[in-house]
Design a protein around this motif. Structure first.
Motif, PDB file in Angstrom:
ATOM      1  N   THR A   1       0.839  -1.197   0.000  1.00 59.95           N
ATOM      2  CA  THR A   1       0.000   0.000   0.000  1.00 59.95           C
ATOM      3  C   THR A   1       0.873   1.245   0.000  1.00 59.95           C
ATOM      4  N   ASP A   2       0.232   2.362  -0.241  1.00 58.81           N
ATOM      5  CA  ASP A   2       0.885   3.656  -0.102  1.00 58.81           C
ATOM      6  C   ASP A   2       1.288   3.832   1.363  1.00 58.81           C
TER       7      ASP A   2
ATOM      8  N   ARG B   1     -11.000  -4.181   0.767  1.00 60.10           N
ATOM      9  CA  ARG B   1     -11.670  -2.862   0.736  1.00 60.10           C
ATOM     10  C   ARG B   1     -10.882  -1.817  -0.044  1.00 60.10           C
ATOM     11  N   LEU B   2      -9.652  -2.149  -0.446  1.00 59.76           N
ATOM     12  CA  LEU B   2      -8.781  -1.164  -1.099  1.00 59.76           C
ATOM     13  C   LEU B   2      -8.920  -1.215  -2.619  1.00 59.76           C
ATOM     14  N   PRO B   3      -8.550  -0.131  -3.310  1.00 57.79           N
ATOM     15  CA  PRO B   3      -8.539  -0.156  -4.786  1.00 57.79           C
ATOM     16  C   PRO B   3      -7.368  -1.016  -5.262  1.00 57.79           C
TER      17      PRO B   3
ATOM     18  N   ARG C   1       3.491   1.645  -7.703  1.00 53.69           N
ATOM     19  CA  ARG C   1       4.468   2.690  -7.392  1.00 53.69           C
ATOM     20  C   ARG C   1       3.967   4.072  -7.823  1.00 53.69           C
ATOM     21  N   ALA C   2       3.171   4.110  -8.896  1.00 57.14           N
ATOM     22  CA  ALA C   2       2.668   5.391  -9.400  1.00 57.14           C
ATOM     23  C   ALA C   2       1.599   5.992  -8.496  1.00 57.14           C
TER      24      ALA C   2
ATOM     25  N   ARG D   1       4.553   0.661   1.430  1.00 57.17           N
ATOM     26  CA  ARG D   1       4.857  -0.194   2.574  1.00 57.17           C
ATOM     27  C   ARG D   1       4.287  -1.584   2.309  1.00 57.17           C
ATOM     28  N   ALA D   2       5.033  -2.613   2.702  1.00 53.53           N
ATOM     29  CA  ALA D   2       4.581  -4.003   2.560  1.00 53.53           C
ATOM     30  C   ALA D   2       4.204  -4.524   3.941  1.00 53.53           C
ATOM     31  N   VAL D   3       2.952  -4.929   4.082  1.00 53.23           N
ATOM     32  CA  VAL D   3       2.428  -5.351   5.383  1.00 53.23           C
ATOM     33  C   VAL D   3       2.001  -6.818   5.286  1.00 53.23           C
TER      34      VAL D   3
END
Length: 230
Positions: free
Chosen positions: A94-95, A113-115, A157-158, A180-182
């Motif tokens: 995610t961002d 729930r995310l795009p 990344r964009a 960030r990678a969670v």
């Protein structure tokens, strides 16, 4: 070990080793080809790393490929021999501004729930992810799909998109700046990835050399740590 490698040098194996892999397994391929090329300096290697799982198996079955690296979670049948390499696990990319603090985890429900930008639905790597969502009573509805790992990373990344990716990808690509990678938990799910060769005897000599080497390489251990991590 070293004695086998020295023996292989003396026997002077030559020819072309053809490996086919699903896109998610490019890190594992690299961990095998390095020591293989060192042990067999006369052998050239061709890697086809963007294949669908069924094309990997078809290529091995028809001897168009000497070996494949793909998912082992479905019944392969008696015509193949498999060497498990590692368990694929997943992270939410995610961002950094949107994501939890470092050390946090996310649930598959959070991810749904995310795009999302995901691999396209015809790819085994995507089907595996869909099955985890379905097992949690969820459905991923990505707004953007691609058949390319590199394109997926470029999209995330964009900005604007999140993605669910195998942890092993981070070993190859790192975490894009600003991302960030969670780790994804609840449910905690892994899928076995392995080296597949034809079970027909006598096994082709290059395939046999590669499976022998794979038995001694700790692919899982190498993929567990990101480059630069302690």
């Amino acid at each position: 070990g070293r004695t086998e490698a020295a023996g292989a040098l003396r026997t002077g194996l030559s020819g072309r080793l053809r490996i086919g892999a699903v896109p998610t397994a490019s890190g594992a391929v690299a961990l095998l080809t390095g020591p293989f090329c060192a042990a067999h300096p006369l052998v050239t290697v061709e890697v086809r790393a963007g294949l669908r799982s069924r094309d990997v198996l078809g290529g091995v079955r028809d001897f168009e490929l000497d070996a494949g690296i793909t998912y082992l979670h479905r019944e392969l049948g008696e015509e193949f021999r498999a060497v498990p390499l590692y368990e694929e696990r997943y992270v939410l990319l995610t961002d950094a501004a949107d994501s939890p603090a470092p050390g946090a985890t996310a649930t598959w429900q959070d991810a749904s729930r995310l795009p999302l930008c995901l691999l396209d639905g015809a790819m085994e790597g995507r089907r595996v992810i869909d099955e985890v969502f379905a097992g949690a009573g969820l459905r991923a509805a990505p707004r953007l799909e691609t058949d390319s790992v590199a394109a997926l990373f470029a999209q995330v990344r964009a900005g604007r998109w999140a993605s669910v990716v195998p942890y092993a990808w981070l070993h190859v690509f790192g975490v894009p700046p600003g991302m960030r990678a969670v780790p994804l938990t609840a449910p905690e799910r892994t899928v076995s990835v392995g080296l597949v060769v034809s079970a027909r005897e006598p096994a082709p000599v290059l395939a046999r050399a590669l499976t022998g080497l794979a038995d001694g390489v700790d692919v899982a251990g190498a993929l567990e740590h990101l480059p630069g991590e302690a």
